[in-house]
Scaffold this active site. Structure first.
Site, mmCIF file in Angstrom:
data_model
loop_
_atom_site.group_PDB
_atom_site.id
_atom_site.type_symbol
_atom_site.label_atom_id
_atom_site.label_comp_id
_atom_site.label_asym_id
_atom_site.label_seq_id
_atom_site.Cartn_x
_atom_site.Cartn_y
_atom_site.Cartn_z
ATOM 1 N N PRO A 2 0.821 -1.209 0.000
ATOM 2 C CG PRO A 2 -0.790 -1.580 1.633
ATOM 3 C CD PRO A 2 0.519 -2.091 1.138
ATOM 4 C CD GLU A 3 2.901 2.862 -4.280
ATOM 5 O OE1 GLU A 3 3.108 4.017 -4.682
ATOM 6 O OE2 GLU A 3 3.004 1.858 -5.013
ATOM 7 C CE LYS A 58 5.711 3.666 0.094
ATOM 8 N NZ LYS A 58 6.562 2.561 -0.452
ATOM 9 N NE ARG A 259 12.339 1.019 -4.806
ATOM 10 C CZ ARG A 259 11.408 0.955 -3.868
ATOM 11 N NH1 ARG A 259 10.178 0.572 -4.196
ATOM 12 N NH2 ARG A 259 11.680 1.279 -2.621
#
Length: 269
Positions: A2-3, A58, A259
Site C-alpha cells: 500500500p502507498e 505509507k 524494483r
C-alpha cells in the site's frame, strides 16, 4: 505494498467508523507484530479512545486519548477489515481491536507491524522520513530540491522514503507516465521544467487514485464499493506487454535497483 492513496482511503474510512470510540478489547495473535510484550500492549490499548487516525507517508497513526499512538505499517501483503466476525475474511488476524459487535482486523502483517509509541518515541521513529507529497508547504520548488539530492535514477529517487515519503512502485510509474518522463532517466539529466511537470502529475495522479480508492483489491468492510477502484485505472503499472492507452505501443516492463519499472518507450521521453 500500500502507498499513499491506499492509506488515505483507509484513513478516511477509519475516521468515519472508529474515531471517538473506545477499544472494548484488544487481541494479539502474533507477538512479533507488536513492539512490546503482549500483556503490556493490551493494557495500553484496551479501554482507550481512538481520538482520530492520521497518515504519515505509507503509515497510519491511531491517536489514543492517553497520548500514545498506534503506528501501522502494512508493508507487503497487509490489509484491514472492519466488521463482524461473520463478515470478516477467512484469514488469521495478527491483531484485532473490538468496538462492540464490530471489530477491526489486521491481516497479513507478517512483514508489517502495529507498534505502540509514546510521543517522544514516535517522533524518533518518524524522524528519518522525508516530506509528505501532499503537505501544503511542499511545493514544486521543494519537490525539485528534494529530488535533486539524489544522483541515481528518477524512479529510485521517487521511491526513497527519506527523500519524499509516501510514493512507491505503482505511483512513481504512474506519475512519470502522466508527466511523459521515463522513470529510468538519471536525475542529473532532468530539466527544471520537467520536474515542475512531474510535480503537477504527482498531484493529479494522487487525486485520481484517492478518488477511486487506491489499487488494493481487498474490501475494507462488507459492501465496500470504493477500495481498489483505481486498480483498473493504472496506465502503465503492472501492464507489461499490454498496449499503451495513448499510442498503442507495448508497455515496457524492466527492473531498476531491484524494483519493477513500467513505462511507454514512445510516450515517455
Amino acid at each position: 505494498m500500500p502507498e499513499l492513496p491506499e492509506m488515505e482511503t483507509y484513513r478516511s474510512q477509519l475516521n468515519e467508523r472508529i474515531a471517538g470510540r473506545a477499544v472494548a478489547a484488544a487481541e494479539v495473535g502474533r507477538e512479533r507484530t507488536v513492539n512490546v510484550p503482549v500483556d503490556q500492549f493490551i493494557e495500553r490499548v484496551q479501554g482507550r479512545t481512538i481520538e482520530r487516525i492520521d497518515r504519515r507517508a505509507k503509515m497510519l497513526l491511531f491517536r489514543l486519548d492517553n497520548g500514545d499512538t498506534l503506528l501501522l505499517h502494512l508493508m507487503l501483503g497487509g490489509s484491514m477489515f472492519y466488521g463482524t466476525t461473520e463478515e470478516a475474511p477467512d484469514r488469521t488476524a495478527q491483531v484485532t481491536l473490538s468496538f462492540g459487535e464490530r471489530k477491526l482486523f489486521f491481516h497479513g502483517l507478517r512483514l508489517g507491524y502495529l507498534h505502540i509509541y509514546d510521543e517522544a518515541e514516535l517522533t524518533e521513529k518518524l524522524s528519518k522520513l522525508g516530506p509528505d507529497p501532499l503537505d501544503a508547504g511542499f511545493g514544486a520548488e521543494e519537490f525539485a530540491a528534494a529530488l535533486r539530492r539524489s544522483r541515481g535514477a528518477l524512479k529510485t529517487a521517487l521511491t526513497d522514503q527519506s527523500v519524499i515519503a509516501g510514493i512507491g512502485n505503482c505511483y512513481a510509474d504512474e506519475m512519470c507516465f502522466a508527466a511523459a518522463i521515463k522513470p529510468l532517466r538519471r536525475m542529473a539529466d532532468i530539466a527544471a521544467a520537467e520536474l515542475r511537470t512531474l510535480f503537477t502529475a504527482m498531484h493529479s495522479t494522487f487525486a485520481e487514485a484517492i478518488r477511486y480508492g487506491g489499487y488494493m483489491e481487498s474490501p475494507f468492510f462488507a459492501g465496500d464499493a470504493l477500495t481498489g477502484g483505481y486498480n483498473d485505472r493504472c496506465k502503465v503499472y503492472d501492464r507489461g506487454d499490454e498496449p499503451c492507452y495513448r499510442c498503442g505501443s507495448l508497455i515496457v516492463k524492466t527492473e531498476s535497483s531491484g524494483r519493477k519499472v513500467f513505462y511507454c518507450d514512445r510516450c515517455q521521453r
